[in-house]
Design a protein around this motif. Sequence first.
Motif, PDB file in Angstrom:
ATOM      1  N   UNK A 253     -43.887  -4.334 -29.638  1.00 36.59           N
ATOM      2  CA  UNK A 253     -42.761  -3.492 -30.050  1.00 36.59           C
ATOM      3  C   UNK A 253     -42.554  -2.351 -29.064  1.00 36.59           C
ATOM      4  N   UNK A 254     -43.632  -1.903 -28.429  1.00 46.01           N
ATOM      5  CA  UNK A 254     -43.508  -0.866 -27.405  1.00 46.01           C
ATOM      6  C   UNK A 254     -42.720  -1.325 -26.196  1.00 46.01           C
ATOM      7  N   UNK A 255     -42.702  -2.644 -25.971  1.00 45.44           N
ATOM      8  CA  UNK A 255     -41.917  -3.213 -24.881  1.00 45.44           C
ATOM      9  C   UNK A 255     -40.570  -3.758 -25.365  1.00 45.44           C
ATOM     10  N   UNK A 256     -40.228  -3.462 -26.621  1.00 43.77           N
ATOM     11  CA  UNK A 256     -38.918  -3.844 -27.143  1.00 43.77           C
ATOM     12  C   UNK A 256     -38.821  -5.248 -27.696  1.00 43.77           C
ATOM     13  N   UNK A 257     -39.971  -5.895 -27.955  1.00 46.29           N
ATOM     14  CA  UNK A 257     -39.970  -7.246 -28.516  1.00 46.29           C
ATOM     15  C   UNK A 257     -39.986  -7.161 -30.039  1.00 46.29           C
ATOM     16  N   UNK A 258     -39.099  -7.910 -30.671  1.00 40.89           N
ATOM     17  CA  UNK A 258     -39.042  -7.948 -32.134  1.00 40.89           C
ATOM     18  C   UNK A 258     -40.280  -8.653 -32.694  1.00 40.89           C
ATOM     19  N   UNK A 259     -40.944  -8.020 -33.679  1.00 37.85           N
ATOM     20  CA  UNK A 259     -42.093  -8.624 -34.353  1.00 37.85           C
ATOM     21  C   UNK A 259     -41.824  -8.640 -35.851  1.00 37.85           C
ATOM     22  N   UNK A 260     -42.010  -9.821 -36.474  1.00 37.35           N
ATOM     23  CA  UNK A 260     -41.664  -9.984 -37.884  1.00 37.35           C
ATOM     24  C   UNK A 260     -42.849  -9.852 -38.828  1.00 37.35           C
ATOM     25  N   UNK A 261     -44.074  -9.866 -38.307  1.00 40.69           N
ATOM     26  CA  UNK A 261     -45.215  -9.741 -39.203  1.00 40.69           C
ATOM     27  C   UNK A 261     -46.539  -9.941 -38.486  1.00 40.69           C
ATOM     28  N   UNK A 262     -47.630  -9.759 -39.241  1.00 44.89           N
ATOM     29  CA  UNK A 262     -48.993  -9.882 -38.711  1.00 44.89           C
ATOM     30  C   UNK A 262     -49.781 -10.852 -39.581  1.00 44.89           C
ATOM     31  N   UNK A 263     -50.355 -11.871 -38.964  1.00 49.03           N
ATOM     32  CA  UNK A 263     -51.281 -12.790 -39.633  1.00 49.03           C
ATOM     33  C   UNK A 263     -52.528 -12.893 -38.757  1.00 49.03           C
TER      34      UNK A 263
ATOM     35  N   UNK B 218     -32.883 -12.293 -29.384  1.00 48.72           N
ATOM     36  CA  UNK B 218     -31.554 -12.766 -29.761  1.00 48.72           C
ATOM     37  C   UNK B 218     -31.569 -14.164 -30.372  1.00 48.72           C
ATOM     38  N   UNK B 219     -32.756 -14.729 -30.532  1.00 46.22           N
ATOM     39  CA  UNK B 219     -32.846 -16.077 -31.091  1.00 46.22           C
ATOM     40  C   UNK B 219     -33.247 -15.983 -32.554  1.00 46.22           C
ATOM     41  N   UNK B 220     -32.299 -16.167 -33.422  1.00 45.94           N
ATOM     42  CA  UNK B 220     -32.541 -16.000 -34.857  1.00 45.94           C
ATOM     43  C   UNK B 220     -33.180 -17.238 -35.485  1.00 45.94           C
ATOM     44  N   UNK B 221     -33.424 -18.266 -34.707  1.00 46.36           N
ATOM     45  CA  UNK B 221     -34.128 -19.434 -35.223  1.00 46.36           C
ATOM     46  C   UNK B 221     -35.639 -19.279 -35.130  1.00 46.36           C
ATOM     47  N   UNK B 222     -36.091 -18.146 -34.605  1.00 48.84           N
ATOM     48  CA  UNK B 222     -37.533 -17.945 -34.456  1.00 48.84           C
ATOM     49  C   UNK B 222     -37.978 -16.692 -35.201  1.00 48.84           C
ATOM     50  N   UNK B 223     -39.228 -16.740 -35.656  1.00 46.81           N
ATOM     51  CA  UNK B 223     -39.894 -15.564 -36.209  1.00 46.81           C
ATOM     52  C   UNK B 223     -41.101 -15.276 -35.338  1.00 46.81           C
ATOM     53  N   UNK B 224     -41.358 -13.997 -35.080  1.00 41.97           N
ATOM     54  CA  UNK B 224     -42.455 -13.584 -34.211  1.00 41.97           C
ATOM     55  C   UNK B 224     -43.570 -12.993 -35.065  1.00 41.97           C
ATOM     56  N   UNK B 225     -44.762 -13.583 -34.929  1.00 43.90           N
ATOM     57  CA  UNK B 225     -45.938 -13.141 -35.673  1.00 43.90           C
ATOM     58  C   UNK B 225     -47.056 -12.842 -34.674  1.00 43.90           C
ATOM     59  N   UNK B 226     -47.806 -11.770 -34.906  1.00 44.78           N
ATOM     60  CA  UNK B 226     -48.953 -11.444 -34.060  1.00 44.78           C
ATOM     61  C   UNK B 226     -50.229 -11.490 -34.908  1.00 44.78           C
ATOM     62  N   UNK B 227     -51.409 -11.655 -34.264  1.00 40.21           N
ATOM     63  CA  UNK B 227     -52.658 -11.699 -35.025  1.00 40.21           C
ATOM     64  C   UNK B 227     -53.256 -10.323 -35.331  1.00 40.21           C
ATOM     65  N   UNK B 228     -52.668  -9.265 -34.769  1.00 35.04           N
ATOM     66  CA  UNK B 228     -53.222  -7.930 -35.000  1.00 35.04           C
ATOM     67  C   UNK B 228     -52.109  -6.892 -34.954  1.00 35.04           C
TER      68      UNK B 228
END
Length: 327
Positions: free
Chosen positions: A106-116, A88-98
């Motif tokens: 995402x399986x636990x319902x966490x928003x992910x915006x991309x992979x680096x 619910x925090x639109x000031x953040x972007x979520x990135x994962x390394x893989x």
Amino acid sequence: MVVVYTRNIGGGFYWVARTVAHVLGARVVTNPLKLLRIRIIEGDYVILVGTVFSAITYTSLPILTPSVLYITAEGPFEIGLRKSFINHNRNVKVITPSYYSKMELEGQGVRVDGVIPHGVDPCEIPNIAVNNVAEPRMISVISSTDLYKIMGIAILLKAVSRSEYLRRGVKVLLKVPPALGPFVRRMAFDLGLKHVDIIDAYLDRKSLYKLLAGASVYVHSSLSDAFGLPIIEGMAVGTPAVVLDAPPWNEIVTDDVGFLVRVNKEFIYPSPRYRIRVPDLNYMVRVLEQAVEQGGDKAFRARVKKYALTKFNAHKLYTIFTKLLTQ
């Protein structure tokens, strides 16, 4: 101004944070109170490097400036309603390394915006010439006493003990935390392994790179991971890797530049809920024998090094963070 924050002082996340900071010309902060001051008073952009749980703590407080959560997950961790702090925090972007970490989150319902992917800085890698490795030698490095890493070392030693070629003709070098040194020595002794050297003292980064460069092959013995930075560090000096044929490891290593071991079974460890993958032991023995025989070839090692420094070059990967913060 960008600030890179991590609580993992001296560990894997710290080195990722330091490399991100170096590429972006930023500073690394490890003190949460200092970070709070930066967020409230100075208003700097923040890149958090850590796990999903450190991200939840970070987003539970008001965020007034854009932030990137560069986070990992090594299994289907129980996050529950706390994920709302992130989602619910639109000031953040979520990135994962893989893509593996992305799938778990995402399986636990966490928003992910991309992979680096995690990257290595070519400027920080010692200038070590790629040559043939004459003496058959394998190396494995573990940086913590997590159970799934200890299990991985035990399986590696058991695989070596099952091969007369590996047992008699190949030197095995294990870099482990000080607390594990006596335990691993005892394990090697009980298996009758005489050519196992164990380093349980502190090594600086330059010394570690030299050890990696001197081995025929790097064996990544962890049974659970969110990415696998040591794999890339070894490949960056030309040392091919043996990894499990499962994500995230097979996102990094292909048959062209390394060696994949078939997974025999998978299970979720009860607490915390790490996803554990166990190799097929007989298959692993064959792959280790092949890897040691082929891994010392100069041409092969040159191809491995070029692949790592091209695909996982931190200067190409981490500059994307600047765009994410300013969009």
